[in-house]
Motif scaffolding. Structure first.
Motif, PDB file in Angstrom:
ATOM      1  N   ALA A 229      -4.221  23.476 -55.013  1.00 50.64           N
ATOM      2  CA  ALA A 229      -5.275  23.597 -54.290  1.00 50.64           C
ATOM      3  C   ALA A 229      -4.523  24.940 -53.003  1.00 50.64           C
ATOM      4  CB  ALA A 229      -6.590  22.875 -53.462  1.00 50.64           C
ATOM      5  N   ALA A 230      -5.550  25.706 -52.555  1.00 50.51           N
ATOM      6  CA  ALA A 230      -4.718  26.583 -51.682  1.00 50.51           C
ATOM      7  C   ALA A 230      -5.042  27.548 -50.874  1.00 50.51           C
ATOM      8  CB  ALA A 230      -3.571  27.533 -52.845  1.00 50.51           C
ATOM      9  N   GLN A 231      -4.740  27.614 -50.274  1.00 54.91           N
ATOM     10  CA  GLN A 231      -5.059  28.686 -48.939  1.00 54.91           C
ATOM     11  C   GLN A 231      -5.312  30.194 -48.649  1.00 54.91           C
ATOM     12  OE1 GLN A 231      -6.170  27.537 -44.919  1.00 54.91           O
ATOM     13  NE2 GLN A 231      -8.707  28.410 -45.082  1.00 54.91           N
ATOM     14  N   VAL A 232      -5.723  31.263 -49.084  1.00 51.82           N
ATOM     15  CA  VAL A 232      -5.064  32.479 -48.801  1.00 51.82           C
ATOM     16  C   VAL A 232      -4.823  33.304 -47.588  1.00 51.82           C
ATOM     17  CG1 VAL A 232      -5.486  35.289 -49.017  1.00 51.82           C
ATOM     18  CG2 VAL A 232      -6.107  33.829 -50.439  1.00 51.82           C
ATOM     19  N   VAL A 258      -9.939  40.084 -56.071  1.00 53.42           N
ATOM     20  CA  VAL A 258      -8.935  39.907 -54.965  1.00 53.42           C
ATOM     21  C   VAL A 258      -9.876  38.882 -53.399  1.00 53.42           C
ATOM     22  CG1 VAL A 258      -7.505  40.767 -52.389  1.00 53.42           C
ATOM     23  CG2 VAL A 258      -8.030  41.758 -54.801  1.00 53.42           C
ATOM     24  N   PRO A 259      -9.010  37.804 -53.962  1.00 53.91           N
ATOM     25  CA  PRO A 259      -9.797  36.856 -52.839  1.00 53.91           C
ATOM     26  C   PRO A 259     -10.009  37.722 -51.089  1.00 53.91           C
ATOM     27  CG  PRO A 259      -7.949  35.471 -54.072  1.00 53.91           C
ATOM     28  CD  PRO A 259      -8.147  37.399 -53.995  1.00 53.91           C
ATOM     29  N   MET A 260     -10.922  36.784 -50.004  1.00 61.55           N
ATOM     30  CA  MET A 260     -10.065  37.324 -48.958  1.00 61.55           C
ATOM     31  C   MET A 260      -9.103  36.093 -48.332  1.00 61.55           C
ATOM     32  SD  MET A 260     -14.055  37.901 -47.930  1.00 61.55           S
ATOM     33  CE  MET A 260     -13.643  38.670 -46.429  1.00 61.55           C
ATOM     34  N   VAL A 261      -8.814  36.694 -47.191  1.00 64.93           N
ATOM     35  CA  VAL A 261      -7.809  35.566 -46.056  1.00 64.93           C
ATOM     36  C   VAL A 261      -9.094  34.622 -45.693  1.00 64.93           C
ATOM     37  CG1 VAL A 261      -6.474  35.567 -43.985  1.00 64.93           C
ATOM     38  CG2 VAL A 261      -6.171  38.015 -45.338  1.00 64.93           C
ATOM     39  N   GLY A 262      -8.583  33.784 -45.499  1.00 59.87           N
ATOM     40  CA  GLY A 262      -9.536  32.181 -45.088  1.00 59.87           C
ATOM     41  C   GLY A 262      -9.866  31.866 -46.278  1.00 59.87           C
ATOM     42  N   ASP A 263      -9.604  32.668 -48.019  1.00 58.50           N
ATOM     43  CA  ASP A 263     -10.713  32.279 -49.367  1.00 58.50           C
ATOM     44  C   ASP A 263      -9.605  30.369 -49.356  1.00 58.50           C
ATOM     45  OD1 ASP A 263     -12.537  33.303 -48.437  1.00 58.50           O
ATOM     46  OD2 ASP A 263     -11.728  34.802 -50.792  1.00 58.50           O
ATOM     47  N   LYS A 264     -10.280  30.099 -50.157  1.00 57.58           N
ATOM     48  CA  LYS A 264      -9.184  28.836 -50.947  1.00 57.58           C
ATOM     49  C   LYS A 264      -9.583  28.655 -51.946  1.00 57.58           C
ATOM     50  CE  LYS A 264     -10.464  25.106 -47.138  1.00 57.58           C
ATOM     51  NZ  LYS A 264     -11.268  23.968 -46.940  1.00 57.58           N
ATOM     52  N   ILE A 265      -8.515  28.822 -52.920  1.00 55.03           N
ATOM     53  CA  ILE A 265      -8.452  29.059 -54.354  1.00 55.03           C
ATOM     54  C   ILE A 265      -7.734  27.995 -54.280  1.00 55.03           C
ATOM     55  CG2 ILE A 265      -8.363  31.370 -53.689  1.00 55.03           C
ATOM     56  CD1 ILE A 265      -5.673  31.959 -54.246  1.00 55.03           C
ATOM     57  N   ALA A 266      -7.766  28.391 -56.445  1.00 52.25           N
ATOM     58  CA  ALA A 266      -7.058  27.106 -57.387  1.00 52.25           C
ATOM     59  C   ALA A 266      -5.906  27.557 -58.041  1.00 52.25           C
ATOM     60  CB  ALA A 266      -7.922  26.418 -58.512  1.00 52.25           C
ATOM     61  N   VAL A 267      -4.968  27.661 -57.792  1.00 53.30           N
ATOM     62  CA  VAL A 267      -3.869  28.221 -58.668  1.00 53.30           C
ATOM     63  C   VAL A 267      -2.858  26.885 -58.884  1.00 53.30           C
ATOM     64  CG1 VAL A 267      -3.658  29.493 -56.068  1.00 53.30           C
ATOM     65  CG2 VAL A 267      -2.068  27.249 -56.714  1.00 53.30           C
ATOM     66  N   MET A 282       0.266  31.149 -59.302  1.00 47.58           N
ATOM     67  CA  MET A 282      -0.740  32.785 -60.441  1.00 47.58           C
ATOM     68  C   MET A 282      -2.431  31.696 -60.172  1.00 47.58           C
ATOM     69  SD  MET A 282      -1.278  31.829 -64.272  1.00 47.58           S
ATOM     70  CE  MET A 282      -2.466  33.153 -64.745  1.00 47.58           C
ATOM     71  N   PHE A 283      -3.152  32.827 -59.748  1.00 52.84           N
ATOM     72  CA  PHE A 283      -4.615  32.549 -59.492  1.00 52.84           C
ATOM     73  C   PHE A 283      -5.717  32.191 -60.448  1.00 52.84           C
ATOM     74  CE2 PHE A 283      -8.491  33.620 -59.404  1.00 52.84           C
ATOM     75  CZ  PHE A 283      -9.545  32.821 -58.149  1.00 52.84           C
ATOM     76  N   VAL A 284      -5.880  31.180 -59.882  1.00 46.75           N
ATOM     77  CA  VAL A 284      -6.588  30.078 -61.383  1.00 46.75           C
ATOM     78  C   VAL A 284      -8.281  30.337 -61.274  1.00 46.75           C
ATOM     79  CG1 VAL A 284      -7.883  27.857 -61.978  1.00 46.75           C
ATOM     80  CG2 VAL A 284      -4.873  28.503 -61.873  1.00 46.75           C
ATOM     81  N   LYS A 285      -8.934  30.004 -59.841  1.00 46.67           N
ATOM     82  CA  LYS A 285     -10.076  30.134 -59.551  1.00 46.67           C
ATOM     83  C   LYS A 285     -10.603  30.026 -58.260  1.00 46.67           C
ATOM     84  CE  LYS A 285     -11.308  25.355 -60.611  1.00 46.67           C
ATOM     85  NZ  LYS A 285     -12.337  23.975 -61.593  1.00 46.67           N
ATOM     86  N   LYS A 286     -11.851  30.575 -57.772  1.00 46.67           N
ATOM     87  CA  LYS A 286     -12.395  30.082 -56.185  1.00 46.67           C
ATOM     88  C   LYS A 286     -12.622  29.006 -55.638  1.00 46.67           C
ATOM     89  CE  LYS A 286     -14.392  32.601 -52.123  1.00 46.67           C
ATOM     90  NZ  LYS A 286     -15.125  34.410 -51.675  1.00 46.67           N
ATOM     91  N   LEU A 287     -12.341  28.452 -55.154  1.00 45.99           N
ATOM     92  CA  LEU A 287     -12.724  26.400 -54.752  1.00 45.99           C
ATOM     93  C   LEU A 287     -13.972  27.047 -53.618  1.00 45.99           C
ATOM     94  CD1 LEU A 287      -9.956  24.473 -54.211  1.00 45.99           C
ATOM     95  CD2 LEU A 287     -11.030  24.522 -56.739  1.00 45.99           C
ATOM     96  N   PHE A 288     -15.143  26.144 -53.683  1.00 45.75           N
ATOM     97  CA  PHE A 288     -15.748  26.664 -52.784  1.00 45.75           C
ATOM     98  C   PHE A 288     -16.170  25.316 -51.960  1.00 45.75           C
ATOM     99  CE2 PHE A 288     -17.124  29.564 -56.557  1.00 45.75           C
ATOM    100  CZ  PHE A 288     -16.876  30.412 -55.770  1.00 45.75           C
TER     101      PHE A 288
END
Length: 288
Positions: A229-232, A258-267, A282-288
């Motif tokens: 998990a990561a955060q932009v 492109v995700p937004m600043v603050g979005d949590k994503i999987a890399v 590398m980007f995998v998916k956006k996390l909710f």
């Protein structure tokens, strides 16, 4: 000549008290004159702080008793050494016992003008000569350090009279926009001495050297091809993303969406350069 009525009135004496002080006799001027002649250090207590000046009494160097009937004034520019003290911090000296040198005496008005600056610089010299690389020392953040273009590059700190500098890269491991996101003027901190600039009489210091190193934890837990998990934290247009993983920044290849600043994503981790402390993912998916 100094206006004694002005200074005594500022100190809060009543008109009756003012008359009494103006007519005081029998002041023991001898130790004061001796200290002035020899340019020796005097000790006294800060009894008032007004208009950015310190008002002090003075003690007899032999008996240690306060010499009655005389008041000393330390102007703002004579309070400290290499860098002027922030005016908002002057009241903190009230009630403190300090050392100073007497610069002039006015027996008519029963006052003397003194300086703490030279005493401060004498102690600074001794302290500077004893500082070593690797020392952990207390410090107070004194001001912002900016380059000629006005861009903040770090902060200046006071190491008990010695000038210290912490550059941005030594303030914290995490990414920040301004040095004051990490520290504020007046903050009491602990630093580690990195190097000593004897020519310019300043000390290069680090705040983050005393913080837990998040890279060590990352290298121990995360390896290549691992998904995490990561955060932009920043979007670099047409280039990529800066993401935060476990408290450290990594470069992420730009995804199609492109995700937004603050979005949590999987890399997914593509490469880890331990020597340069660089991580590519590398980007995998956006996390909710």
């Amino acid at each position: 000549m100094l206006n004694k009525e002005k200074y005594i009135e500022e100190l809060g004496f009543t008109p009756e008290g003012l008359t009494h002080i103006k007519n005081v006799s029998g002041i023991n001027w001898r130790p004061i004159e001796q200290a002035f002649k020899n340019h020796s250090n005097c000790e006294g207590e800060v009894i008032s702080v007004l208009n950015d000046k310190l008002y002090v009494n003075v003690k007899d160097s032999i008996g240690g008793n306060v010499i009655d009937g005389v008041v000393g004034i330390i102007p703002y520019e004579e309070i400290q050494g290499h860098n002027l003290i922030d005016k908002k911090h002057i009241p903190s000296l009230l009630g403190k016992t300090i050392l100073f040198k007497i610069n002039s005496i006015d027996k008519v008005n029963n006052v003397f003008v003194a300086s703490r600056k030279e005493v401060h610089e004498e102690f600074s010299k001794i302290l500077f000569e004893n500082i070593k690389e690797g020392d952990v020392l207390p410090a107070v953040v004194s001001s912002l350090n900016s380059n000629p273009e006005g861009k903040p590059v770090g902060v200046y700190i006071d190491l008990g009279g010695v000038l210290g500098i912490i550059y941005n890269q030594e303030l914290a491991y995490r990414r920040f926009n301004h040095p004051f996101d990490i520290v504020k003027i007046g903050d009491s901190i602990e630093i580690k001495v990195l190097s000593i600039d004897k020519e310019n009489k300043r000390v290069l210091c680090s705040l983050k050297a005393l913080m837990p190193d998040p890279y060590k934890k990352f290298f121990a837990m995360i390896d290549k091809d691992v998904e995490c998990a990561a955060q932009v934290v920043r979007v670099l247009p047409q280039k990529g993303l800066i993401v935060n993983i476990m408290g450290i920044n990594a470069y992420c290849l730009m995804p199609k969406k492109v995700p937004m600043v603050g979005d949590k994503i999987a890399v997914r981790i593509l490469n880890i350069n331990k020597e340069e402390r660089k991580i590519l993912c590398m980007f995998v998916k956006k996390l909710f």
